[in-house]
Design a protein around this motif. Structure first.
Motif, PDB file in Angstrom:
ATOM      1  N   GLU A   1       8.195  -0.734  -5.670  1.00 16.33           N
ATOM      2  CA  GLU A   1       8.418   0.179  -4.548  1.00 16.33           C
ATOM      3  C   GLU A   1       8.791  -0.643  -3.331  1.00 16.33           C
ATOM      4  O   GLU A   1       7.975  -0.846  -2.425  1.00 16.33           O
ATOM      5  CB  GLU A   1       7.161   1.007  -4.271  1.00 16.33           C
ATOM      6  CG  GLU A   1       6.844   2.045  -5.328  1.00 16.33           C
ATOM      7  CD  GLU A   1       7.855   3.197  -5.326  1.00 16.33           C
ATOM      8  OE1 GLU A   1       8.504   3.403  -4.292  1.00 16.33           O
ATOM      9  OE2 GLU A   1       7.972   3.875  -6.363  1.00 16.33           O
ATOM     10  N   PRO A   2      10.028  -1.131  -3.264  1.00 24.03           N
ATOM     11  CA  PRO A   2      10.414  -2.027  -2.174  1.00 24.03           C
ATOM     12  C   PRO A   2      10.310  -1.344  -0.815  1.00 24.03           C
ATOM     13  O   PRO A   2      10.867  -0.255  -0.608  1.00 24.03           O
ATOM     14  CB  PRO A   2      11.875  -2.389  -2.506  1.00 24.03           C
ATOM     15  CG  PRO A   2      12.340  -1.328  -3.441  1.00 24.03           C
ATOM     16  CD  PRO A   2      11.147  -0.880  -4.205  1.00 24.03           C
ATOM     17  N   PRO A   3       9.607  -1.943   0.128  1.00 20.70           N
ATOM     18  CA  PRO A   3       9.455  -1.318   1.460  1.00 20.70           C
ATOM     19  C   PRO A   3      10.710  -1.417   2.310  1.00 20.70           C
ATOM     20  O   PRO A   3      10.734  -0.869   3.412  1.00 20.70           O
ATOM     21  CB  PRO A   3       8.301  -2.132   2.075  1.00 20.70           C
ATOM     22  CG  PRO A   3       8.355  -3.454   1.394  1.00 20.70           C
ATOM     23  CD  PRO A   3       8.836  -3.190  -0.002  1.00 20.70           C
ATOM     24  N   TRP A   4      11.737  -2.129   1.852  1.00 21.60           N
ATOM     25  CA  TRP A   4      12.988  -2.276   2.608  1.00 21.60           C
ATOM     26  C   TRP A   4      14.103  -1.420   2.021  1.00 21.60           C
ATOM     27  O   TRP A   4      15.267  -1.637   2.320  1.00 21.60           O
ATOM     28  CB  TRP A   4      13.396  -3.740   2.620  1.00 21.60           C
ATOM     29  CG  TRP A   4      12.974  -4.464   1.391  1.00 21.60           C
ATOM     30  CD1 TRP A   4      13.494  -4.354   0.132  1.00 21.60           C
ATOM     31  CD2 TRP A   4      11.885  -5.371   1.288  1.00 21.60           C
ATOM     32  NE1 TRP A   4      12.810  -5.127  -0.746  1.00 21.60           N
ATOM     33  CE2 TRP A   4      11.807  -5.785  -0.073  1.00 21.60           C
ATOM     34  CE3 TRP A   4      10.963  -5.891   2.204  1.00 21.60           C
ATOM     35  CZ2 TRP A   4      10.849  -6.682  -0.519  1.00 21.60           C
ATOM     36  CZ3 TRP A   4      10.017  -6.773   1.739  1.00 21.60           C
ATOM     37  CH2 TRP A   4       9.961  -7.163   0.405  1.00 21.60           C
ATOM     38  N   THR A   5      13.746  -0.461   1.185  1.00 22.85           N
ATOM     39  CA  THR A   5      14.710   0.491   0.628  1.00 22.85           C
ATOM     40  C   THR A   5      14.149   1.899   0.802  1.00 22.85           C
ATOM     41  O   THR A   5      12.958   2.120   0.587  1.00 22.85           O
ATOM     42  CB  THR A   5      14.954   0.213  -0.868  1.00 22.85           C
ATOM     43  OG1 THR A   5      15.446  -1.116  -1.033  1.00 22.85           O
ATOM     44  CG2 THR A   5      15.968   1.189  -1.440  1.00 22.85           C
TER      45      THR A   5
ATOM     46  N   SER B   1       0.833  -1.197   0.000  1.00 23.65           N
ATOM     47  CA  SER B   1       0.000   0.000   0.000  1.00 23.65           C
ATOM     48  C   SER B   1       0.871   1.252   0.000  1.00 23.65           C
ATOM     49  O   SER B   1       1.998   1.237   0.499  1.00 23.65           O
ATOM     50  CB  SER B   1      -0.921   0.000   1.226  1.00 23.65           C
ATOM     51  OG  SER B   1      -0.163  -0.016   2.424  1.00 23.65           O
ATOM     52  N   PRO B   2       0.395   2.363  -0.554  1.00 27.76           N
ATOM     53  CA  PRO B   2       1.184   3.604  -0.583  1.00 27.76           C
ATOM     54  C   PRO B   2       1.527   4.083   0.822  1.00 27.76           C
ATOM     55  O   PRO B   2       0.728   3.950   1.748  1.00 27.76           O
ATOM     56  CB  PRO B   2       0.267   4.592  -1.306  1.00 27.76           C
ATOM     57  CG  PRO B   2      -0.693   3.745  -2.071  1.00 27.76           C
ATOM     58  CD  PRO B   2      -0.891   2.507  -1.253  1.00 27.76           C
ATOM     59  N   SER B   3       2.716   4.652   0.965  1.00 24.74           N
ATOM     60  CA  SER B   3       3.161   5.102   2.291  1.00 24.74           C
ATOM     61  C   SER B   3       2.306   6.246   2.818  1.00 24.74           C
ATOM     62  O   SER B   3       2.221   6.448   4.035  1.00 24.74           O
ATOM     63  CB  SER B   3       4.632   5.535   2.234  1.00 24.74           C
ATOM     64  OG  SER B   3       4.817   6.566   1.280  1.00 24.74           O
ATOM     65  N   ASP B   4       1.667   7.002   1.918  1.00 25.34           N
ATOM     66  CA  ASP B   4       0.824   8.114   2.373  1.00 25.34           C
ATOM     67  C   ASP B   4      -0.348   7.629   3.220  1.00 25.34           C
ATOM     68  O   ASP B   4      -0.824   8.358   4.101  1.00 25.34           O
ATOM     69  CB  ASP B   4       0.292   8.898   1.174  1.00 25.34           C
ATOM     70  CG  ASP B   4       1.400   9.608   0.416  1.00 25.34           C
ATOM     71  OD1 ASP B   4       2.495   9.776   0.990  1.00 25.34           O
ATOM     72  OD2 ASP B   4       1.188   9.970  -0.763  1.00 25.34           O
ATOM     73  N   SER B   5      -0.814   6.417   2.954  1.00 23.72           N
ATOM     74  CA  SER B   5      -1.948   5.870   3.695  1.00 23.72           C
ATOM     75  C   SER B   5      -1.527   4.755   4.650  1.00 23.72           C
ATOM     76  O   SER B   5      -2.383   4.058   5.181  1.00 23.72           O
ATOM     77  CB  SER B   5      -3.002   5.324   2.715  1.00 23.72           C
ATOM     78  OG  SER B   5      -2.437   4.318   1.879  1.00 23.72           O
TER      79      SER B   5
ATOM     80  N   GLN C   1       5.275   4.742   6.340  1.00 26.23           N
ATOM     81  CA  GLN C   1       5.720   6.136   6.267  1.00 26.23           C
ATOM     82  C   GLN C   1       6.756   6.433   7.344  1.00 26.23           C
ATOM     83  O   GLN C   1       7.726   7.160   7.111  1.00 26.23           O
ATOM     84  CB  GLN C   1       4.519   7.079   6.413  1.00 26.23           C
ATOM     85  CG  GLN C   1       4.850   8.541   6.164  1.00 26.23           C
ATOM     86  CD  GLN C   1       3.610   9.415   6.219  1.00 26.23           C
ATOM     87  OE1 GLN C   1       2.756   9.253   7.094  1.00 26.23           O
ATOM     88  NE2 GLN C   1       3.494  10.330   5.279  1.00 26.23           N
ATOM     89  N   ARG C   2       6.588   5.858   8.519  1.00 19.80           N
ATOM     90  CA  ARG C   2       7.538   6.063   9.612  1.00 19.80           C
ATOM     91  C   ARG C   2       8.915   5.489   9.257  1.00 19.80           C
ATOM     92  O   ARG C   2       9.944   6.032   9.657  1.00 19.80           O
ATOM     93  CB  ARG C   2       6.978   5.413  10.873  1.00 19.80           C
ATOM     94  CG  ARG C   2       7.904   5.429  12.074  1.00 19.80           C
ATOM     95  CD  ARG C   2       7.178   4.874  13.290  1.00 19.80           C
ATOM     96  NE  ARG C   2       8.103   4.553  14.347  1.00 19.80           N
ATOM     97  CZ  ARG C   2       8.604   5.431  15.209  1.00 19.80           C
ATOM     98  NH1 ARG C   2       8.263   6.703  15.106  1.00 19.80           N
ATOM     99  NH2 ARG C   2       9.438   5.055  16.153  1.00 19.80           N
ATOM    100  N   GLN C   3       8.936   4.377   8.499  1.00 15.37           N
ATOM    101  CA  GLN C   3      10.202   3.768   8.107  1.00 15.37           C
ATOM    102  C   GLN C   3      10.816   4.467   6.895  1.00 15.37           C
ATOM    103  O   GLN C   3      12.042   4.651   6.838  1.00 15.37           O
ATOM    104  CB  GLN C   3       9.990   2.286   7.786  1.00 15.37           C
ATOM    105  CG  GLN C   3       9.473   1.461   8.952  1.00 15.37           C
ATOM    106  CD  GLN C   3      10.476   1.352  10.086  1.00 15.37           C
ATOM    107  OE1 GLN C   3      11.687   1.350   9.852  1.00 15.37           O
ATOM    108  NE2 GLN C   3       9.980   1.261  11.303  1.00 15.37           N
TER     109      GLN C   3
END
Length: 361
Positions: free
Chosen positions: A138-142, A52-56, A61-63
């Motif tokens: 959009e990798p969440p670990w980068t 999901s998009p970091s905006d929501s 978003q914190r990471q």
């Protein structure tokens, strides 16, 4: 304590990840099949969470966008006790979701050993193959963030550290500039700066989605059961540009995925929503589709079972007592015992520079 309960959410991932090496599928075992269905649904929710998009997504978003060093120091000193718990929950949710990707990859690796209902759930209901695509794009670990660098001779200052300047002497006002850096999660699930020359080097987290995609696209039973249409084809073709030489050198098996996508590009498929018949489907000749229900989760959410009701009441009582006896009296920044531990571990006599995290996994 309440933070103990938050921490314990991550323990099953380690146990399941360690036990997955045995490759013991639950085909033909009703109780095991029920648990496997719950695990499939859980992994699907976590993949959706990460994609999901970091905006929501406050946890993501914190990471992705952490506070600078000066802002972080001020925030840690002024945040309330409730904010501490909320931030711990956000961090725990993120770490748990990242750990779930490995479990999802394991399910994809052994998908041929699972029953038709589990196969149908993974390919039709949740569409695991498409759930991994956002993790590649959009990798969440980068993450990429802006830091402040002190350009004065003998000085160095950067965001995310202790925020303290180390000067080699002199009264000249230090000169600072900003710098954009890349960071990745390492194998210890800690953010680590990555030089631009190493950005294409795969980490363990980055390899998990690719391996899952490999199993889902090359398995004969998945190819037979997966109903391709124009929408799914267009989504899968988004992966082709990422299958470059650097990736193929590190994961040679992805050459088969590249070949599959090349064949798919010239393959005619039905319009969206009109995919070919899938043998794994439980639809009958009359058009009736029976969908299994995740009984374990339903019992927890609805509290229909008296055993779960007692467990919920116990957890609520533990949370209430811990809040009244522990968390309403002291915070990380004022806990002298934590300060002493931090000084012994990190050294230095200048006092505590960080807010100590109770648990990390």
């Amino acid at each position: 304590s309440l933070l103990n309960l938050i921490f314990y959410r991550g323990i099953p991932h380690g146990l399941l990840d360690g036990g997955s090496a045995g490759g013991n599928a639950s085909k033909g075992n009703p109780s095991g099949d029920e648990a496997l269905l719950s695990l499939v649904d859980y992994c699907a929710r976590q993949l959706i969470f990460l994609g999901s998009p970091s905006d929501s997504n406050p946890s993501l978003q914190r990471q992705k966008y952490p506070l600078a060093a000066a802002e972080l120091a001020s925030h840690l000193q002024t945040r309330s006790r409730l904010d501490e718990i909320r931030e711990t929950v956000l961090d725990s949710s993120y770490q748990t979701a990242v750990a779930s990707v490995a479990l999802a990859r394991y399910l994809c690796e052994h998908i041929e050993e699972m029953g038709p209902s589990i196969l149908s759930r993974m390919l039709e209901l949740h569409d695991f193959l498409l759930l991994f695509i956002p993790l590649v794009e959009e990798p969440p670990w980068t993450r990429r963030r802006l830091i402040t660098v002190n350009t004065s001779k003998g000085c160095c200052e950067r965001g995310g550290d202790d925020g303290q300047r180390h000067d080699s002497g002199g009264s000249e006002k230090p000169k600072t500039t900003t710098k954009m850096i890349w960071e990745k999660l390492n194998n210890q699930n800690e953010w680590e700066e990555t030089p631009p020359s190493s950005l294409l080097h795969l980490t363990k987290n980055e390899g998990q989605p690719w391996l899952a995609i490999y199993h889902l696209t090359t398995s004969p039973i998945c190819r037979e059961s997966y109903g391709l249409d124009e929408f799914r084809k267009s989504q899968l073709m988004r992966l082709r540009k990422y299958l470059n030489e650097a990736l193929l050198d590190q994961l040679p098996v992805m050459g088969e995925v590249a070949r599959y996508l090349d064949e798919l590009s010239i393959l005619g498929v039905p319009p969206s929503g009109q995919g070919s018949h899938r043998p794994s489907s439980s639809a009958s000749s009359s058009g009736l589709l029976l969908q299994r229900v995740d009984v374990v989760r339903e019992e927890i959410l609805r509290g229909r079972d008296s055993g779960w009701n007692r467990a919920n009441e116990f957890c609520e009582e533990v949370a209430r007592r811990q809040w009244e006896d522990v968390f309403c009296k002291v915070t990380d920044s004022r806990d002298n015992e934590l300060k002493r531990i931090a000084e012994e571990v990190y050294g230095g006599g200048g006092g505590l520079k960080y807010s100590v995290v109770y648990f990390q996994y």
